[in-house]
Design a protein around this motif. Structure first.
Motif, short mmCIF file in Angstrom:
data_model
loop_
_atom_site.label_atom_id
_atom_site.label_comp_id
_atom_site.label_asym_id
_atom_site.label_seq_id
_atom_site.Cartn_x
_atom_site.Cartn_y
_atom_site.Cartn_z
N ASP A 83 -0.64 -4.19 -0.83
CA ASP A 83 -1.45 -3.09 -1.37
C ASP A 83 -2.82 -3.62 -1.78
O ASP A 83 -3.19 -4.73 -1.47
CB ASP A 83 -0.74 -2.46 -2.57
CG ASP A 83 0.61 -1.87 -2.20
OD1 ASP A 83 0.71 -1.28 -1.11
OD2 ASP A 83 1.55 -2.01 -2.99
N ILE A 84 -3.58 -2.77 -2.46
CA ILE A 84 -4.89 -3.18 -2.96
C ILE A 84 -5.01 -2.73 -4.41
O ILE A 84 -4.49 -1.67 -4.78
CB ILE A 84 -6.04 -2.60 -2.09
CG1 ILE A 84 -7.34 -3.38 -2.32
CG2 ILE A 84 -6.24 -1.13 -2.35
CD1 ILE A 84 -7.32 -4.74 -1.66
N GLN A 85 -5.67 -3.52 -5.21
CA GLN A 85 -5.87 -3.17 -6.61
C GLN A 85 -7.33 -2.77 -6.82
O GLN A 85 -8.24 -3.51 -6.48
CB GLN A 85 -5.51 -4.34 -7.52
CG GLN A 85 -5.57 -3.99 -9.01
CD GLN A 85 -5.11 -5.14 -9.89
OE1 GLN A 85 -5.52 -6.28 -9.70
NE2 GLN A 85 -4.24 -4.85 -10.84
N GLU A 190 -6.86 3.91 4.85
CA GLU A 190 -6.50 5.10 4.10
C GLU A 190 -5.62 4.75 2.90
O GLU A 190 -4.69 3.95 3.00
CB GLU A 190 -5.76 6.09 4.99
CG GLU A 190 -5.39 7.39 4.26
CD GLU A 190 -4.65 8.36 5.16
OE1 GLU A 190 -4.51 8.05 6.36
OE2 GLU A 190 -4.21 9.40 4.66
N VAL A 191 -5.95 5.35 1.76
CA VAL A 191 -5.10 5.22 0.58
C VAL A 191 -4.00 6.28 0.68
O VAL A 191 -4.28 7.47 0.78
CB VAL A 191 -5.92 5.43 -0.72
CG1 VAL A 191 -5.00 5.46 -1.93
CG2 VAL A 191 -6.95 4.31 -0.86
N LYS A 192 -2.75 5.84 0.68
CA LYS A 192 -1.63 6.76 0.85
C LYS A 192 -1.14 7.34 -0.46
O LYS A 192 -0.73 8.50 -0.54
CB LYS A 192 -0.47 6.05 1.56
CG LYS A 192 -0.81 5.58 2.96
CD LYS A 192 0.36 4.82 3.57
CE LYS A 192 0.03 4.30 4.96
NZ LYS A 192 1.17 3.51 5.53
N ALA A 193 -1.15 6.54 -1.51
CA ALA A 193 -0.60 7.00 -2.78
C ALA A 193 -1.10 6.13 -3.92
O ALA A 193 -1.45 4.96 -3.73
CB ALA A 193 0.93 6.99 -2.75
N ILE A 194 -1.11 6.70 -5.13
CA ILE A 194 -1.41 5.97 -6.35
C ILE A 194 -0.10 5.42 -6.91
O ILE A 194 0.95 6.02 -6.71
CB ILE A 194 -2.09 6.89 -7.39
CG1 ILE A 194 -3.16 7.75 -6.73
CG2 ILE A 194 -2.66 6.08 -8.54
CD1 ILE A 194 -4.25 6.98 -6.02
N THR A 195 -0.15 4.29 -7.58
CA THR A 195 1.07 3.74 -8.17
C THR A 195 0.83 3.42 -9.65
O THR A 195 -0.31 3.29 -10.10
CB THR A 195 1.53 2.45 -7.45
OG1 THR A 195 0.73 1.35 -7.89
CG2 THR A 195 1.42 2.59 -5.95
N ASP A 215 -1.30 2.35 -2.87
CA ASP A 215 -0.52 2.08 -1.65
C ASP A 215 -1.38 2.39 -0.44
O ASP A 215 -1.97 3.47 -0.34
CB ASP A 215 0.73 2.95 -1.67
CG ASP A 215 1.63 2.70 -0.46
OD1 ASP A 215 1.51 1.62 0.14
OD2 ASP A 215 2.44 3.58 -0.13
N ILE A 216 -1.48 1.44 0.48
CA ILE A 216 -2.31 1.63 1.68
C ILE A 216 -1.47 1.50 2.94
O ILE A 216 -0.34 1.07 2.89
CB ILE A 216 -3.48 0.63 1.73
CG1 ILE A 216 -2.96 -0.82 1.67
CG2 ILE A 216 -4.44 0.90 0.59
CD1 ILE A 216 -4.06 -1.86 1.82
#
Length: 216
Positions: A83-85, A190-195, A215-216
């Motif tokens: 993922d990416i922060q 694309e960013v799929k979701a926030i966590t 989540d990417i």
């Protein structure tokens, strides 16, 4: 004496020239998936005078990254497994949240190529979020803007928070941008979701920092 951010040593321990640093920073600003974006209102003199002591950050691959502690406002991307922060900071919670939204959209496309469509922005660029604590408020706020992107294809270039109610935990905000055009806009990740994973909020006097993994 500790080195300033623009004097950090690399490779053969020689500080890069001013021209080289400008090129590095320009390249970082143009990359959608690496590096840091510093507030352009922070002057070069202020940047060079800020001290960055005991720097223990782990650098991500790519160009030399400016230190977040050397600007009053901005955002950066930090690698985190698959993922990416997102890391944003400002002098207030409001400013840090606004930068957080821009960081998310900046990871998906090159914002320099996004223009302002005021009519389209007025129609779809409004978001309100509510939470039961600060972390859920941040999650829902970012998630609402991600939902707006997925449902209307609005790429946000500027976001303004009209109000943060810390008692009722409600945020109202608006944004300016334009509808995504694959022929015009650079396609990033694309960013799929926030966590909620490792979400952090650090508030101090005249300083607020937020870390959110997406989540990417």
């Amino acid at each position: 004496a500790p080195a300033t951010c623009l004097e950090m040593k690399i490779d053969d321990h020689k500080a890069p020239s001013a021209a080289a640093l400008e090129g590095i920073n320009a390249a970082i600003r143009k990359r959608s998936g690496r590096g840091a974006i510093l507030d352009e209102e922070t002057s070069d003199d202020n940047k060079s005078s800020m001290k960055c002591e005991n720097d223990s950050r782990v650098s991500t691959p790519g160009p030399l990254q400016p230190d977040s502690r050397c600007s009053t406002s901005g955002y950066e991307y930090l690698d985190h497994t698959a993922d990416i922060q997102l890391h944003s900071w400002d002098t207030s919670l409001k400013g840090a949240l606004e930068k957080l939204v821009i960081a998310m959209f900046g990871y998906m496309t090159e914002l320099e190529k996004v223009h302002i469509d005021e009519e389209f922005s007025r129609r779809v660029g409004t978001a309100e979020a509510q939470g039961h604590d600060l972390e859920s408020l941040i999650f829902n706020f970012l998630d609402e803007w991600l939902f707006i992107f997925h449902s209307t294809f609005l790429i946000v270039k500027e976001v303004t928070i009209q109000k943060i109610d810390r008692d009722k935990l409600i945020i109202t905000s608006t944004a300016l941008g334009e509808k995504i055009d694959v022929l015009k806009h650079t396609q990033g990740t694309e960013v799929k979701a926030i966590t909620y994973s490792n979400m952090q909020v650090k508030e101090e006097a005249n300083r607020c920092e937020i870390w959110v993994i997406v989540d990417i």
